[in-house]
Design an enzyme around this catalytic site. Structure first.
Site, PDB file in Angstrom:
ATOM      1  N   ALA A 291       4.987   0.341   4.906  1.00  0.00           N
ATOM      2  CA  ALA A 291       5.003   1.275   3.768  1.00  0.00           C
ATOM      3  C   ALA A 291       5.476   2.663   4.214  1.00  0.00           C
ATOM      4  O   ALA A 291       6.155   3.366   3.461  1.00  0.00           O
ATOM      5  CB  ALA A 291       3.610   1.346   3.142  1.00  0.00           C
TER       6      ALA A 291
ATOM      7  N   ASP B 143       1.959  -7.823   0.256  1.00  0.00           N
ATOM      8  CA  ASP B 143       1.453  -8.897   1.118  1.00  0.00           C
ATOM      9  C   ASP B 143       2.600  -9.824   1.484  1.00  0.00           C
ATOM     10  O   ASP B 143       3.468 -10.106   0.660  1.00  0.00           O
ATOM     11  CB  ASP B 143       0.335  -9.670   0.405  1.00  0.00           C
ATOM     12  CG  ASP B 143      -0.958  -8.864   0.388  1.00  0.00           C
ATOM     13  OD1 ASP B 143      -1.259  -8.232   1.427  1.00  0.00           O
ATOM     14  OD2 ASP B 143      -1.635  -8.847  -0.651  1.00  0.00           O
TER      15      ASP B 143
ATOM     16  N   LYS C 292       1.681   7.225   7.974  1.00  0.00           N
ATOM     17  CA  LYS C 292       2.206   6.978   6.616  1.00  0.00           C
ATOM     18  C   LYS C 292       2.123   8.261   5.789  1.00  0.00           C
ATOM     19  O   LYS C 292       3.095   8.642   5.135  1.00  0.00           O
ATOM     20  CB  LYS C 292       1.395   5.831   5.970  1.00  0.00           C
ATOM     21  CG  LYS C 292       1.813   5.477   4.568  1.00  0.00           C
ATOM     22  CD  LYS C 292       1.357   4.064   4.182  1.00  0.00           C
ATOM     23  CE  LYS C 292      -0.111   3.892   3.958  1.00  0.00           C
ATOM     24  NZ  LYS C 292      -0.440   2.550   3.417  1.00  0.00           N
TER      25      LYS C 292
ATOM     26  N   LYS D 145      -7.412  -5.369 -19.183  1.00  0.00           N
ATOM     27  CA  LYS D 145      -8.553  -5.698 -20.054  1.00  0.00           C
ATOM     28  C   LYS D 145      -9.003  -4.436 -20.777  1.00  0.00           C
ATOM     29  O   LYS D 145      -9.884  -3.700 -20.300  1.00  0.00           O
ATOM     30  CB  LYS D 145      -9.715  -6.245 -19.207  1.00  0.00           C
ATOM     31  CG  LYS D 145      -9.431  -7.635 -18.651  1.00  0.00           C
ATOM     32  CD  LYS D 145     -10.611  -8.115 -17.841  1.00  0.00           C
ATOM     33  CE  LYS D 145     -10.310  -9.455 -17.210  1.00  0.00           C
ATOM     34  NZ  LYS D 145     -10.939  -9.617 -15.908  1.00  0.00           N
TER      35      LYS D 145
ATOM     36  N   GLU E 203      -5.441   0.763 -14.278  1.00  0.00           N
ATOM     37  CA  GLU E 203      -4.312  -0.013 -13.736  1.00  0.00           C
ATOM     38  C   GLU E 203      -4.024  -1.227 -14.611  1.00  0.00           C
ATOM     39  O   GLU E 203      -4.938  -1.856 -15.126  1.00  0.00           O
ATOM     40  CB  GLU E 203      -4.671  -0.488 -12.323  1.00  0.00           C
ATOM     41  CG  GLU E 203      -3.558  -1.278 -11.664  1.00  0.00           C
ATOM     42  CD  GLU E 203      -3.714  -1.274 -10.162  1.00  0.00           C
ATOM     43  OE1 GLU E 203      -3.621  -0.198  -9.547  1.00  0.00           O
ATOM     44  OE2 GLU E 203      -3.944  -2.370  -9.598  1.00  0.00           O
TER      45      GLU E 203
ATOM     46  N   ALA F  46       3.558  -9.786  -6.700  1.00  0.00           N
ATOM     47  CA  ALA F  46       3.531 -10.184  -5.292  1.00  0.00           C
ATOM     48  C   ALA F  46       4.926 -10.620  -4.850  1.00  0.00           C
ATOM     49  O   ALA F  46       5.659 -11.245  -5.610  1.00  0.00           O
ATOM     50  CB  ALA F  46       2.529 -11.303  -5.102  1.00  0.00           C
TER      51      ALA F  46
ATOM     52  N   GLN G 174      -8.358   0.754  -1.627  1.00  0.00           N
ATOM     53  CA  GLN G 174      -8.710  -0.616  -1.970  1.00  0.00           C
ATOM     54  C   GLN G 174     -10.084  -0.557  -2.633  1.00  0.00           C
ATOM     55  O   GLN G 174     -10.870   0.346  -2.340  1.00  0.00           O
ATOM     56  CB  GLN G 174      -8.776  -1.403  -0.641  1.00  0.00           C
ATOM     57  CG  GLN G 174      -9.320  -2.793  -0.708  1.00  0.00           C
ATOM     58  CD  GLN G 174      -8.288  -3.732  -1.279  1.00  0.00           C
ATOM     59  OE1 GLN G 174      -8.003  -3.656  -2.484  1.00  0.00           O
ATOM     60  NE2 GLN G 174      -7.737  -4.594  -0.459  1.00  0.00           N
TER      61      GLN G 174
HETATM   62  P1  FAD Z   1       1.177  -0.676   5.312  1.00  0.00           P
HETATM   63  O1  FAD Z   1       0.729   0.721   5.125  1.00  0.00           O
HETATM   64  O2  FAD Z   1       2.572  -0.910   5.754  1.00  0.00           O
HETATM   65  O3  FAD Z   1       0.161  -1.356   6.343  1.00  0.00           O
HETATM   66  C1  FAD Z   1       0.175  -2.782   6.543  1.00  0.00           C
HETATM   67  C2  FAD Z   1      -0.458  -3.100   7.898  1.00  0.00           C
HETATM   68  O4  FAD Z   1       0.438  -2.679   8.941  1.00  0.00           O
HETATM   69  C3  FAD Z   1      -1.759  -2.385   8.167  1.00  0.00           C
HETATM   70  O5  FAD Z   1      -2.583  -3.258   8.925  1.00  0.00           O
HETATM   71  C4  FAD Z   1      -1.362  -1.179   9.003  1.00  0.00           C
HETATM   72  O6  FAD Z   1      -2.434  -0.711   9.825  1.00  0.00           O
HETATM   73  C5  FAD Z   1      -0.219  -1.768   9.828  1.00  0.00           C
HETATM   74  N1  FAD Z   1       0.815  -0.818  10.254  1.00  0.00           N
HETATM   75  C6  FAD Z   1       1.333   0.207   9.525  1.00  0.00           C
HETATM   76  N2  FAD Z   1       2.326   0.819  10.201  1.00  0.00           N
HETATM   77  C7  FAD Z   1       2.456   0.149  11.386  1.00  0.00           C
HETATM   78  C8  FAD Z   1       3.306   0.281  12.525  1.00  0.00           C
HETATM   79  N3  FAD Z   1       4.238   1.240  12.589  1.00  0.00           N
HETATM   80  N4  FAD Z   1       3.157  -0.601  13.579  1.00  0.00           N
HETATM   81  C9  FAD Z   1       2.205  -1.571  13.519  1.00  0.00           C
HETATM   82  N5  FAD Z   1       1.369  -1.749  12.463  1.00  0.00           N
HETATM   83  C10 FAD Z   1       1.492  -0.901  11.422  1.00  0.00           C
HETATM   84  N6  FAD Z   1       0.399  -5.418  -3.479  1.00  0.00           N
HETATM   85  C11 FAD Z   1       1.425  -5.798  -4.288  1.00  0.00           C
HETATM   86  O7  FAD Z   1       2.101  -6.806  -4.003  1.00  0.00           O
HETATM   87  N7  FAD Z   1       1.715  -5.110  -5.437  1.00  0.00           N
HETATM   88  C12 FAD Z   1       1.014  -4.000  -5.798  1.00  0.00           C
HETATM   89  O8  FAD Z   1       1.312  -3.401  -6.832  1.00  0.00           O
HETATM   90  C13 FAD Z   1      -0.069  -3.560  -4.965  1.00  0.00           C
HETATM   91  N8  FAD Z   1      -0.774  -2.453  -5.265  1.00  0.00           N
HETATM   92  C14 FAD Z   1      -1.766  -2.024  -4.418  1.00  0.00           C
HETATM   93  C15 FAD Z   1      -2.475  -0.836  -4.722  1.00  0.00           C
HETATM   94  C16 FAD Z   1      -3.492  -0.397  -3.884  1.00  0.00           C
HETATM   95  C17 FAD Z   1      -4.235   0.890  -4.217  1.00  0.00           C
HETATM   96  C18 FAD Z   1      -3.855  -1.151  -2.730  1.00  0.00           C
HETATM   97  C19 FAD Z   1      -4.989  -0.704  -1.850  1.00  0.00           C
HETATM   98  C20 FAD Z   1      -3.158  -2.320  -2.420  1.00  0.00           C
HETATM   99  C21 FAD Z   1      -2.102  -2.764  -3.239  1.00  0.00           C
HETATM  100  N9  FAD Z   1      -1.368  -3.921  -2.957  1.00  0.00           N
HETATM  101  C22 FAD Z   1      -0.346  -4.319  -3.775  1.00  0.00           C
HETATM  102  C23 FAD Z   1      -1.691  -4.730  -1.775  1.00  0.00           C
HETATM  103  C24 FAD Z   1      -0.885  -4.282  -0.522  1.00  0.00           C
HETATM  104  O9  FAD Z   1       0.484  -4.536  -0.746  1.00  0.00           O
HETATM  105  C25 FAD Z   1      -1.391  -5.076   0.680  1.00  0.00           C
HETATM  106  O10 FAD Z   1      -2.689  -4.679   1.004  1.00  0.00           O
HETATM  107  C26 FAD Z   1      -0.489  -5.084   1.902  1.00  0.00           C
HETATM  108  O11 FAD Z   1      -0.991  -6.091   2.807  1.00  0.00           O
HETATM  109  C27 FAD Z   1      -0.434  -3.784   2.685  1.00  0.00           C
HETATM  110  O12 FAD Z   1       0.292  -2.834   2.014  1.00  0.00           O
HETATM  111  P2  FAD Z   1       0.322  -1.303   2.559  1.00  0.00           P
HETATM  112  O13 FAD Z   1       1.272  -0.584   1.714  1.00  0.00           O
HETATM  113  O14 FAD Z   1      -1.040  -0.786   2.715  1.00  0.00           O
HETATM  114  O15 FAD Z   1       0.973  -1.573   4.017  1.00  0.00           O
END
Ligand code: FAD
Length: 287
Positions: A123, A108, A163, A270, A17, A51, A174
């Protein structure tokens, strides 16, 4: 090439990455790191999305650079702070340039709140929107220790299933520092009927302060064995780098040995770390 096709291979899959530059001034430095990592011939390379939706065009420019180097790119896309039009524009550019793989994320929530309403709340909604807009291979994030905002791990897996059902082709985890956390998670999501491939996310820790901060924010469990390494070598950058690479290499060998087909390394621009890792276990997995 679609990552869903790559994941069908019998041989171990390894990906790296990178994150995009924040400004044009640092573009050349990032492009050069990308070049060096591409030279290691990973199975694919992902590019994060800044972000709160910043750096979106740089994410795609770097993904296109990776494609030109002959490596399959995965462009991240978050819906925080983004309108429907902005998402459609970025997906349109991906279609034009042949970037077929997209990591659909919520992102986030910025500390000061979002500057504009979000078209897609979670998402899962972004995944459904991407599905409607083209023939993309879609990845999504998952959290072996549960997402920080989730009330429970059971609820988090329930949301993860929604999802995946919206059209996800594969998941990337993660980071985790104890493989048993990952094996346990796999067991729980398979029980819940989530059958898509899961790529294990591994972070070689080379900066002690950074990992303590990330762990506090994300709730990632740090095993005692890992904490001892950070305590002992954390203030010696060279030693910490070597120890972090060795720890990650051990995790990766154990994952492959236990039948995990794909590992994604949070290599953080890196090339040296990526190269050291490949040196450490490359011959074991035929890289
Ligand atoms: P979601 O899948 O939407 O989940 C977010 C929260 O909402 C979770 O607690 C979930 O349980 C809850 N939830 C989901 N659907 C519902 C619903 N219908 N009702 C109520 N609650 C619900 N961040 C960046 O800014 N840029 C990046 O490039 C980036 N890359 C990443 C790559 C990976 C592999 C990982 C693991 C994380 C990455 N992140 C990145 C961080 C990520 O954006 C954060 O962890 C963010 O807080 C959650 O994103 P998500 O897509 O998992 O969210």
């Amino acid at each position: 090439m679609k990552i869903s096709e790559i994941l069908k291979r019998e041989t171990p899959i390894l990906s790296f990455e990178v994150f995009p530059p924040k400004t044009q001034d640092s573009y050349a430095a990032v492009a050069s790191a990308v070049d060096e990592i591409c030279a290691l011939s990973p199975d694919f390379m992902s590019v994060t999305f800044g972000a709160a939706g910043t750096t979106s065009d740089y994410t795609l420019s770097i993904a296109e650079e990776i494609q030109r180097k002959g490596v399959t790119p995965l462009a991240h896309l978050t819906c925080v702070n983004s309108s429907e039009e902005k998402i459609a524009r970025l997906l349109g550019r991906m279609k034009e340039t042949g970037v077929e793989n997209v990591m659909a994320l919520r992102g986030d929530i910025p500390a000061g709140g979002e500057t504009q309403p979000r078209a897609y709340r979670y998402a899962s909604e972004l995944v459904a929107a991407i599905r409607r807009q083209g023939d993309f291979c879609i990845g999504a994030a998952c959290y072996p220790e549960g997402h920080v905002e989730s009330p429970s791990r059971v609820e988090d897996v329930r949301r993860l299933k929604e999802k995946v059902d919206a059209g996800v082709n594969f998941l990337t985890t993660q980071m985790f520092f104890d493989n048993n956390v990952f094996y346990n998670f796999l067991y729980r999501i398979r029980e819940a009927g989530i059958t898509v491939p899961v790529i294990a996310g591994i972070m070689p820790v080379t900066n002690a302060k950074q990992i303590v901060r990330i762990s506090a924010l994300s709730g990632t469990y740090l095993p005692e064995r890992f904490k001892r390494i950070v305590d002992r070598y954390g203030d010696r950058p060279d030693a910490m780098m070597r120890a972090g690479v060795i720890y990650a290499a051990e995790q990766i060998v154990d994952l492959y040995a236990n039948g995990v087909g794909a590992v994604h390394v949070y290599s953080m621009n890196k090339p040296q770390v990526a190269a050291e890792l490949v040196r450490a276990f490359g011959t074991i997995i035929g890289k």
